[in-house]
Design a protein around this motif. Sequence first.
Motif, PDB file in Angstrom:
ATOM      1  N   ASN A 108     -11.340   8.574   0.307  1.00 42.49           N
ATOM      2  CA  ASN A 108     -10.775   7.911   1.525  1.00 42.49           C
ATOM      3  C   ASN A 108      -9.829   6.542   1.342  1.00 42.49           C
ATOM      4  O   ASN A 108      -9.529   6.132   2.376  1.00 42.49           O
ATOM      5  CB  ASN A 108     -11.988   7.795   2.461  1.00 42.49           C
ATOM      6  CG  ASN A 108     -11.658   8.037   3.825  1.00 42.49           C
ATOM      7  OD1 ASN A 108     -10.651   9.256   3.966  1.00 42.49           O
ATOM      8  ND2 ASN A 108     -12.683   8.209   4.902  1.00 42.49           N
ATOM      9  N   LEU A 109     -10.178   5.916   0.093  1.00 36.70           N
ATOM     10  CA  LEU A 109      -9.539   4.748   0.049  1.00 36.70           C
ATOM     11  C   LEU A 109      -8.228   4.883  -0.495  1.00 36.70           C
ATOM     12  O   LEU A 109      -7.750   5.652  -1.469  1.00 36.70           O
ATOM     13  CB  LEU A 109     -10.422   3.785  -0.917  1.00 36.70           C
ATOM     14  CG  LEU A 109     -11.810   3.739  -0.418  1.00 36.70           C
ATOM     15  CD1 LEU A 109     -12.741   3.040  -1.349  1.00 36.70           C
ATOM     16  CD2 LEU A 109     -11.793   2.875   0.933  1.00 36.70           C
ATOM     17  N   PHE A 110      -6.889   4.030  -0.214  1.00 34.92           N
ATOM     18  CA  PHE A 110      -5.869   3.880  -1.252  1.00 34.92           C
ATOM     19  C   PHE A 110      -5.580   2.570  -1.717  1.00 34.92           C
ATOM     20  O   PHE A 110      -6.384   1.424  -1.331  1.00 34.92           O
ATOM     21  CB  PHE A 110      -4.957   4.257  -0.101  1.00 34.92           C
ATOM     22  CG  PHE A 110      -4.820   3.052   1.339  1.00 34.92           C
ATOM     23  CD1 PHE A 110      -4.048   2.067   0.971  1.00 34.92           C
ATOM     24  CD2 PHE A 110      -5.344   3.739   2.479  1.00 34.92           C
ATOM     25  CE1 PHE A 110      -4.119   1.191   2.178  1.00 34.92           C
ATOM     26  CE2 PHE A 110      -5.259   2.704   3.504  1.00 34.92           C
ATOM     27  CZ  PHE A 110      -4.577   1.643   3.393  1.00 34.92           C
ATOM     28  N   THR A 111      -4.907   2.570  -2.537  1.00 35.16           N
ATOM     29  CA  THR A 111      -4.368   1.161  -3.337  1.00 35.16           C
ATOM     30  C   THR A 111      -2.800   1.048  -2.967  1.00 35.16           C
ATOM     31  O   THR A 111      -2.333   1.929  -2.312  1.00 35.16           O
ATOM     32  CB  THR A 111      -4.520   1.189  -4.739  1.00 35.16           C
ATOM     33  OG1 THR A 111      -3.887   2.349  -5.276  1.00 35.16           O
ATOM     34  CG2 THR A 111      -6.238   1.387  -5.029  1.00 35.16           C
ATOM     35  N   THR A 112      -2.510  -0.110  -3.284  1.00 36.04           N
ATOM     36  CA  THR A 112      -0.975  -0.509  -3.012  1.00 36.04           C
ATOM     37  C   THR A 112      -0.388  -1.054  -4.165  1.00 36.04           C
ATOM     38  O   THR A 112      -1.016  -1.260  -5.088  1.00 36.04           O
ATOM     39  CB  THR A 112      -0.563  -1.165  -1.834  1.00 36.04           C
ATOM     40  OG1 THR A 112      -1.482  -2.800  -2.059  1.00 36.04           O
ATOM     41  CG2 THR A 112      -1.485  -0.931  -0.539  1.00 36.04           C
ATOM     42  N   THR A 113       0.965  -1.186  -4.138  1.00 40.81           N
ATOM     43  CA  THR A 113       1.539  -1.609  -5.307  1.00 40.81           C
ATOM     44  C   THR A 113       2.487  -2.883  -4.943  1.00 40.81           C
ATOM     45  O   THR A 113       2.727  -2.967  -3.530  1.00 40.81           O
ATOM     46  CB  THR A 113       2.434  -0.786  -6.193  1.00 40.81           C
ATOM     47  OG1 THR A 113       3.518  -0.277  -4.994  1.00 40.81           O
ATOM     48  CG2 THR A 113       1.691   0.494  -6.750  1.00 40.81           C
ATOM     49  N   PRO A 114       2.981  -3.687  -5.684  1.00 39.63           N
ATOM     50  CA  PRO A 114       3.470  -4.980  -5.238  1.00 39.63           C
ATOM     51  C   PRO A 114       5.031  -4.609  -4.683  1.00 39.63           C
ATOM     52  O   PRO A 114       5.477  -3.818  -5.023  1.00 39.63           O
ATOM     53  CB  PRO A 114       3.969  -5.893  -6.465  1.00 39.63           C
ATOM     54  CG  PRO A 114       3.246  -5.241  -7.476  1.00 39.63           C
ATOM     55  CD  PRO A 114       2.689  -3.851  -7.140  1.00 39.63           C
ATOM     56  N   TYR A 115       5.128  -5.399  -3.372  1.00 38.31           N
ATOM     57  CA  TYR A 115       6.437  -5.287  -2.945  1.00 38.31           C
ATOM     58  C   TYR A 115       7.742  -5.944  -3.666  1.00 38.31           C
ATOM     59  O   TYR A 115       7.248  -7.021  -4.037  1.00 38.31           O
ATOM     60  CB  TYR A 115       6.656  -6.062  -1.655  1.00 38.31           C
ATOM     61  CG  TYR A 115       5.659  -5.411  -0.384  1.00 38.31           C
ATOM     62  CD1 TYR A 115       5.921  -3.964   0.000  1.00 38.31           C
ATOM     63  CD2 TYR A 115       4.597  -6.071   0.166  1.00 38.31           C
ATOM     64  CE1 TYR A 115       5.119  -3.255   1.011  1.00 38.31           C
ATOM     65  CE2 TYR A 115       3.923  -5.488   1.254  1.00 38.31           C
ATOM     66  CZ  TYR A 115       4.133  -4.152   1.809  1.00 38.31           C
ATOM     67  OH  TYR A 115       3.300  -3.592   2.579  1.00 38.31           O
ATOM     68  N   PRO A 116       8.833  -5.124  -3.805  1.00 44.26           N
ATOM     69  CA  PRO A 116       9.732  -6.098  -4.609  1.00 44.26           C
ATOM     70  C   PRO A 116      10.211  -7.029  -3.835  1.00 44.26           C
ATOM     71  O   PRO A 116      10.152  -7.030  -2.533  1.00 44.26           O
ATOM     72  CB  PRO A 116      10.905  -4.993  -4.668  1.00 44.26           C
ATOM     73  CG  PRO A 116      10.411  -3.624  -4.317  1.00 44.26           C
ATOM     74  CD  PRO A 116       9.196  -3.836  -3.594  1.00 44.26           C
ATOM     75  N   PRO A 117      10.957  -8.253  -4.308  1.00 43.34           N
ATOM     76  CA  PRO A 117      11.105  -9.332  -3.489  1.00 43.34           C
ATOM     77  C   PRO A 117      11.899  -9.304  -2.368  1.00 43.34           C
ATOM     78  O   PRO A 117      11.595  -9.887  -1.063  1.00 43.34           O
ATOM     79  CB  PRO A 117      12.075 -10.317  -4.502  1.00 43.34           C
ATOM     80  CG  PRO A 117      11.660  -9.820  -5.803  1.00 43.34           C
ATOM     81  CD  PRO A 117      11.180  -8.401  -5.726  1.00 43.34           C
ATOM     82  N   ARG A 118      12.936  -8.160  -2.298  1.00 41.83           N
ATOM     83  CA  ARG A 118      13.558  -8.123  -1.026  1.00 41.83           C
ATOM     84  C   ARG A 118      12.885  -7.681   0.147  1.00 41.83           C
ATOM     85  O   ARG A 118      12.712  -8.153   1.364  1.00 41.83           O
ATOM     86  CB  ARG A 118      14.915  -7.318  -1.221  1.00 41.83           C
ATOM     87  CG  ARG A 118      16.073  -7.678  -0.452  1.00 41.83           C
ATOM     88  CD  ARG A 118      17.478  -7.403  -0.862  1.00 41.83           C
ATOM     89  NE  ARG A 118      17.358  -6.061  -1.505  1.00 41.83           N
ATOM     90  CZ  ARG A 118      17.867  -5.013  -1.064  1.00 41.83           C
ATOM     91  NH1 ARG A 118      18.434  -5.052  -0.115  1.00 41.83           N
ATOM     92  NH2 ARG A 118      18.184  -3.871  -1.658  1.00 41.83           N
ATOM     93  N   VAL A 119      11.873  -6.594  -0.215  1.00 42.50           N
ATOM     94  CA  VAL A 119      11.017  -5.928   0.807  1.00 42.50           C
ATOM     95  C   VAL A 119      10.089  -7.071   1.038  1.00 42.50           C
ATOM     96  O   VAL A 119       9.852  -7.132   2.209  1.00 42.50           O
ATOM     97  CB  VAL A 119      10.315  -4.627   0.173  1.00 42.50           C
ATOM     98  CG1 VAL A 119       9.367  -4.144   1.130  1.00 42.50           C
ATOM     99  CG2 VAL A 119      11.448  -3.875  -0.324  1.00 42.50           C
TER     100      VAL A 119
END
Length: 361
Positions: A335-346
């Motif tokens: 049930n768990l999700f992970t994320t990745t870093p936003y690029p600078p503009r995002v």
Amino acid sequence: MTKTLLTLTAAAALAAGAVQAQEVRVYNWSDYIDEDLLTKFEEETGIDLTYDVFDSNEVLETKMLAGSSGYDVVVPTGTFLQRQIQAGAFQKLDKSQLPNIENMWSVVTDRTEAYDPGAEYSINYMWGTTGIGVNVDKVKEALGEDVPMNSWDLVFKPENMEKLAGCGVHFLDAPAEMIPAALNYLGENPDSHDPEVIARAMEVYEPIRPHIQKFHSSEYINALANGDICVAVGWSGDILQARDRAVEADNGVTVEYVIPTEGAQMWFDQMAIPVDAPNPEQAHAFLNFIMDAQNMAAASNYVYYANGNKASQEFLNEDVIGDPAIYPDQETLDNLFTTTPYPPRVQRDVTRLWTEIKSGV
Ligand code: N2P
């Protein structure tokens, strides 16, 4: 003769001075260690420890990107770590100074590979989830006995929030977690980097914004424990610490931590050494101390967060290793999700959106 004696005394004083000058400066999250461990480190190593705390990845990142923070050990979350590694903020670890690294747990290092391939720059300190802390009685009082507490509906449905506002709701001031939580609730990819998808988080926050009393990432522990608020969107171990503080205070407040069924974010906090750390050798000594099985177990037993240390597991209390809210079972894990870093503009869009959400514009 006198001269020789004097010279010897001066040399001794210098040597003593050199020993005393051994220091290390650590910058960690608040409510994230058993402070007895800090004293133990100083006693065992003779190194003078300065221990400062923060409650925001953004605050830490500003310091790391500016440089000259003066810190020897810092603890960014994986996604932030990855971006800071790319910016050259950290030095590679010297594994020969880290014999306890053999205690680490491959289940966790396999996952943190995504942020720091080959574990060249960091070790896992703790990991956890972002969910909901509830004051069980007050929430039932506001929403009825049968209210489902295991759904994000509790805080993202305006009609619920309207009723909860009277007993107080806090949200984390952590855009990299609160925006993915809203997207996940909308059925979007929580890790979306598409500005149009990210902008949809406003659909969730706009109607509930008037009912959020505060965005803050550490005050909710005591606020929940004291009964000053009835709901907090917060971090697993922090909410479990609130539960314990209420039990200790014997104040009739029952706090529970919920990982909502729609899914929640899982994150990894990593210890790393800034590229310009004044005391890199002492920083390694601190990391090695933390990776000792008993020390790491003492830390987790105290703060109710899981750690990345396999050898520590035999020393964990049953209410830590046996609690699926801390060490998730397969069903919870799915049930768990992970994320990745936003690029600078995002990232700039995310920062702007979050400011708008918080200010209620
Ligand atoms: C400790 C909070 C640590 C979790 N208070 C945030 N990554």
